[in-house]
Design a protein around this motif. Structure first.
Motif, PDB file in Angstrom:
ATOM      1  N   LEU A 135      48.685 -10.851  28.307  1.00 26.71           N
ATOM      2  CA  LEU A 135      47.975 -11.605  29.010  1.00 26.71           C
ATOM      3  C   LEU A 135      47.591 -11.334  30.369  1.00 26.71           C
ATOM      4  CD1 LEU A 135      50.567 -14.440  28.219  1.00 26.71           C
ATOM      5  CD2 LEU A 135      48.270 -14.243  27.256  1.00 26.71           C
ATOM      6  N   GLU A 136      46.479 -11.671  30.744  1.00 28.04           N
ATOM      7  CA  GLU A 136      45.744 -11.391  32.170  1.00 28.04           C
ATOM      8  C   GLU A 136      46.116 -12.741  32.927  1.00 28.04           C
ATOM      9  OE1 GLU A 136      42.221  -8.812  33.914  1.00 28.04           O
ATOM     10  OE2 GLU A 136      41.729 -10.309  32.521  1.00 28.04           O
ATOM     11  N   PHE A 137      46.645 -12.739  34.155  1.00 24.26           N
ATOM     12  CA  PHE A 137      46.714 -13.683  35.185  1.00 24.26           C
ATOM     13  C   PHE A 137      45.956 -13.663  36.187  1.00 24.26           C
ATOM     14  CE2 PHE A 137      50.687 -12.853  32.701  1.00 24.26           C
ATOM     15  CZ  PHE A 137      51.052 -14.162  32.268  1.00 24.26           C
ATOM     16  N   ALA A 138      45.783 -14.900  36.840  1.00 28.22           N
ATOM     17  CA  ALA A 138      44.766 -14.965  37.813  1.00 28.22           C
ATOM     18  C   ALA A 138      45.150 -14.129  39.076  1.00 28.22           C
ATOM     19  CB  ALA A 138      45.015 -16.570  38.539  1.00 28.22           C
ATOM     20  N   ASP A 139      46.335 -13.641  39.329  1.00 23.82           N
ATOM     21  CA  ASP A 139      46.472 -12.792  40.286  1.00 23.82           C
ATOM     22  C   ASP A 139      46.182 -11.342  39.934  1.00 23.82           C
ATOM     23  OD1 ASP A 139      48.659 -12.272  38.509  1.00 23.82           O
ATOM     24  OD2 ASP A 139      50.304 -12.699  39.977  1.00 23.82           O
ATOM     25  N   GLY A 140      45.484 -11.106  38.645  1.00 22.38           N
ATOM     26  CA  GLY A 140      45.290  -9.724  38.283  1.00 22.38           C
ATOM     27  C   GLY A 140      46.388  -8.876  37.407  1.00 22.38           C
ATOM     28  N   GLU A 141      47.795  -9.552  37.489  1.00 24.60           N
ATOM     29  CA  GLU A 141      48.689  -8.820  36.570  1.00 24.60           C
ATOM     30  C   GLU A 141      48.313  -9.155  35.197  1.00 24.60           C
ATOM     31  OE1 GLU A 141      53.655  -9.231  35.795  1.00 24.60           O
ATOM     32  OE2 GLU A 141      52.486 -10.462  37.140  1.00 24.60           O
ATOM     33  N   ARG A 142      49.041  -8.109  34.512  1.00 27.22           N
ATOM     34  CA  ARG A 142      48.926  -8.387  32.943  1.00 27.22           C
ATOM     35  C   ARG A 142      50.339  -8.039  32.382  1.00 27.22           C
ATOM     36  NH1 ARG A 142      43.947  -4.614  30.818  1.00 27.22           N
ATOM     37  NH2 ARG A 142      42.145  -5.792  31.990  1.00 27.22           N
ATOM     38  N   VAL A 143      50.567  -8.943  31.360  1.00 28.28           N
ATOM     39  CA  VAL A 143      51.930  -8.821  30.768  1.00 28.28           C
ATOM     40  C   VAL A 143      51.680  -8.608  29.112  1.00 28.28           C
ATOM     41  CG1 VAL A 143      54.052 -10.162  29.924  1.00 28.28           C
ATOM     42  CG2 VAL A 143      53.107 -10.208  32.620  1.00 28.28           C
ATOM     43  N   ALA A 144      52.477  -7.641  28.459  1.00 29.49           N
ATOM     44  CA  ALA A 144      52.119  -7.287  27.266  1.00 29.49           C
ATOM     45  C   ALA A 144      53.393  -7.717  26.262  1.00 29.49           C
ATOM     46  CB  ALA A 144      52.059  -5.800  27.215  1.00 29.49           C
ATOM     47  N   GLY A 145      52.913  -8.051  25.269  1.00 29.99           N
ATOM     48  CA  GLY A 145      53.964  -8.256  24.137  1.00 29.99           C
ATOM     49  C   GLY A 145      53.233  -8.122  22.741  1.00 29.99           C
ATOM     50  N   ASP A 146      54.119  -8.419  21.864  1.00 25.68           N
ATOM     51  CA  ASP A 146      53.513  -8.352  20.304  1.00 25.68           C
ATOM     52  C   ASP A 146      52.795  -9.419  19.974  1.00 25.68           C
ATOM     53  OD1 ASP A 146      55.069  -5.692  19.793  1.00 25.68           O
ATOM     54  OD2 ASP A 146      56.933  -6.926  20.157  1.00 25.68           O
ATOM     55  N   VAL A 147      52.996 -10.645  20.195  1.00 29.68           N
ATOM     56  CA  VAL A 147      52.306 -11.846  19.887  1.00 29.68           C
ATOM     57  C   VAL A 147      52.202 -12.917  20.986  1.00 29.68           C
ATOM     58  CG1 VAL A 147      52.537 -13.910  18.438  1.00 29.68           C
ATOM     59  CG2 VAL A 147      53.027 -11.814  17.415  1.00 29.68           C
ATOM     60  N   VAL A 148      51.088 -13.438  21.166  1.00 24.69           N
ATOM     61  CA  VAL A 148      50.721 -14.434  22.071  1.00 24.69           C
ATOM     62  C   VAL A 148      50.660 -15.878  21.273  1.00 24.69           C
ATOM     63  CG1 VAL A 148      49.115 -15.430  23.775  1.00 24.69           C
ATOM     64  CG2 VAL A 148      49.992 -13.235  23.872  1.00 24.69           C
ATOM     65  N   ILE A 149      51.450 -17.012  21.719  1.00 22.64           N
ATOM     66  CA  ILE A 149      51.067 -18.158  21.097  1.00 22.64           C
ATOM     67  C   ILE A 149      50.547 -19.357  21.982  1.00 22.64           C
ATOM     68  CG2 ILE A 149      52.164 -20.270  20.261  1.00 22.64           C
ATOM     69  CD1 ILE A 149      54.329 -18.325  19.170  1.00 22.64           C
ATOM     70  N   GLY A 150      49.305 -19.666  21.921  1.00 21.62           N
ATOM     71  CA  GLY A 150      48.778 -20.744  22.756  1.00 21.62           C
ATOM     72  C   GLY A 150      49.092 -21.904  22.576  1.00 21.62           C
ATOM     73  N   ALA A 151      49.966 -22.453  23.368  1.00 26.43           N
ATOM     74  CA  ALA A 151      50.637 -23.845  23.297  1.00 26.43           C
ATOM     75  C   ALA A 151      50.076 -24.628  24.747  1.00 26.43           C
ATOM     76  CB  ALA A 151      52.076 -23.739  23.197  1.00 26.43           C
ATOM     77  N   ASP A 152      49.081 -24.188  25.194  1.00 27.48           N
ATOM     78  CA  ASP A 152      48.638 -24.814  26.640  1.00 27.48           C
ATOM     79  C   ASP A 152      47.519 -26.145  26.380  1.00 27.48           C
ATOM     80  OD1 ASP A 152      46.923 -22.873  25.343  1.00 27.48           O
ATOM     81  OD2 ASP A 152      46.443 -22.038  27.179  1.00 27.48           O
ATOM     82  N   GLY A 153      47.696 -26.726  25.551  1.00 27.62           N
ATOM     83  CA  GLY A 153      47.203 -28.156  25.358  1.00 27.62           C
ATOM     84  C   GLY A 153      45.407 -27.954  25.177  1.00 27.62           C
ATOM     85  N   GLN A 154      44.935 -29.181  25.568  1.00 23.36           N
ATOM     86  CA  GLN A 154      43.603 -29.477  24.913  1.00 23.36           C
ATOM     87  C   GLN A 154      42.595 -28.520  25.657  1.00 23.36           C
ATOM     88  OE1 GLN A 154      41.611 -33.073  26.754  1.00 23.36           O
ATOM     89  NE2 GLN A 154      43.631 -33.806  26.919  1.00 23.36           N
TER      90      GLN A 154
END
Length: 383
Positions: A135-154
């Motif tokens: 995941l890339e964030f607005a502040d430029g940081e990245r966080v790594a994982g095995d799976v990403v779930i998008g539960a962030d609405g319409q």
């Protein structure tokens, strides 16, 4: 596995509870600075309360109002039908509960371990690799994982990054709704009251503690005025009691406005290490009060499919989507029957008093029955 959930709404919190219970390491990233405390009530039907129970969140009836009856009237006050929700609860083993959104959200969040929730984190990108996803964030940081779930609405940033396409589209209807303390008898009972007119619908639902969730649905397009309480009083003058008494008791400060929207439900919901749930995948109008319940079904099934998975997640993610898409799309179509553009054939059909309200509410009861059967006899997760 390390699972990154985007969005701290009902879906994100619910799936995090389930996945943590299944032994996964979970982090939730929410763009807001705190949990949402706005919104009115949510009807958690039998399918939703069953899903919550399976996710390890039981006893929501203690925080809301158990509903025992669902009554539908015409604009003239004639009874269309009444459903015995107590009998449904007894038969299926799971109640229907009306609960304030903020209370359900807080309950789901309180069940999580410390350090799972991360606020003020705006996702701007999703980067998939053969062995991880970032995941890339607005502040430029990245966080790594095995799976990403998008539960962030319409307006899902995950859906936009992985699938592209536009946001959910308006249907041509809108709701004016609120959640207020009320002295009206309906607020202290266990019966939902729905009233269907030719060009408008309204409902009143006891929500516990003297709270009453009320809503008024009418055709609305971008550029139309957003009505005030005074205008709602004129529009619903002469409707069956206690509609006028309710409108006399509320102010514009109590009024929330929500245009109805609907997403095209895609055939594939993500990439090799990403998927969606809830409104990010299948935003729908509130006509059958199933949006939150479909989200909870997503969370339950995704948790089940990911239980025990430690290798390549893609086959499991696609299996989850194949199982969920037909049902989510069917419920979305049913909900859209009361949220169609004016002067379409469906809208003209809706002018027959009560037809549309009856059709959609009965569909809701059938949905709860069918899915609860699935929870009692679950589909085995793929190996």
């Amino acid at each position: 596995m390390r699972v990154l959930v985007v969005g701290a709404g009902i879906g994100g919190l619910a799936v995090a509870n389930g996945l943590i219970g299944a032994g996964h390491r979970v982090a939730i990233f929410e763009h807001a600075d705190a949990l949402r405390t706005t919104g009115a009530g949510i009807t958690v039907w039998s399918n939703g309360t069953a899903a919550l129970r399976e996710l390890g969140v039981a006893g929501v009836e203690d925080s809301g109002r158990v509903l025992r009856s669902l009554r539908s009237l015409t604009r003239s006050g004639r009874t269309l039908w009444e459903a015995d929700l107590g009998a449904v609860t007894e038969r299926l083993g799971s109640p229907t509960v009306q609960i304030p959104r903020r209370v359900l959200t807080a309950r789901l969040a309180a069940a999580l371990p410390d350090g799972v929730l991360h606020f003020g984190r705006q996702v701007t990108g999703v980067i998939e690799h053969p062995d991880r996803v970032e995941l890339e964030f607005a502040d430029g940081e990245r966080v790594a994982g095995d799976v990403v779930i998008g539960a962030d609405g319409q307006r899902s940033a995950v859906r936009r990054a992985v699938l592209g396409g536009g946001p959910a589209r308006p249907t041509g209807w809108a709701s004016w709704q609120g959640l207020t303390t009320s002295d009206l008898p309906v607020a202290h009972g266990h019966r939902t009251l729905n009233i269907a007119g030719r060009h408008a619908h309204c409902g009143l639902i006891p929500t516990g503690g003297g709270l009453l969730h009320w809503w008024f649905d009418m055709p609305w397009r971008e550029g139309d005025p957003v009505l005030s309480v005074a205008q709602l009083r004129r529009a619903f003058r002469g409707w069956p009691e206690p509609v006028e008494a309710l409108l006399d008791s509320v102010t514009d400060d109590d009024l929330g406005f929500f245009p109805h929207i609907r997403h095209r439900v895609p055939r594939v919901w993500g990439g090799p290490r990403t998927t969606l749930l809830g409104d990010a995948a299948h935003a729908m109008p509130p006509a059958v009060a199933q949006a939150a319940n479909q989200t909870l079904e997503d969370a339950w099934l995704l948790t089940r499919f990911l239980t025990g998975v430690g290798g390549d997640p893609e086959p499991v993610l696609r299996a989850y989507e194949r199982h969920r898409r037909p049902r989510a799309a069917k419920v979305s179509r049913t909900a859209a029957l009361t949220s169609v553009q004016r002067n379409t054939p469906l809208q003209r059909l809706a002018r027959f008093p009560g037809w549309l309200a009856t059709h959609t509410q009965v569909a809701t009861l059938r949905a709860g029955s069918n899915v609860l059967h699935g929870l009692a006899h679950p589909t085995p997760a793929p190996a």
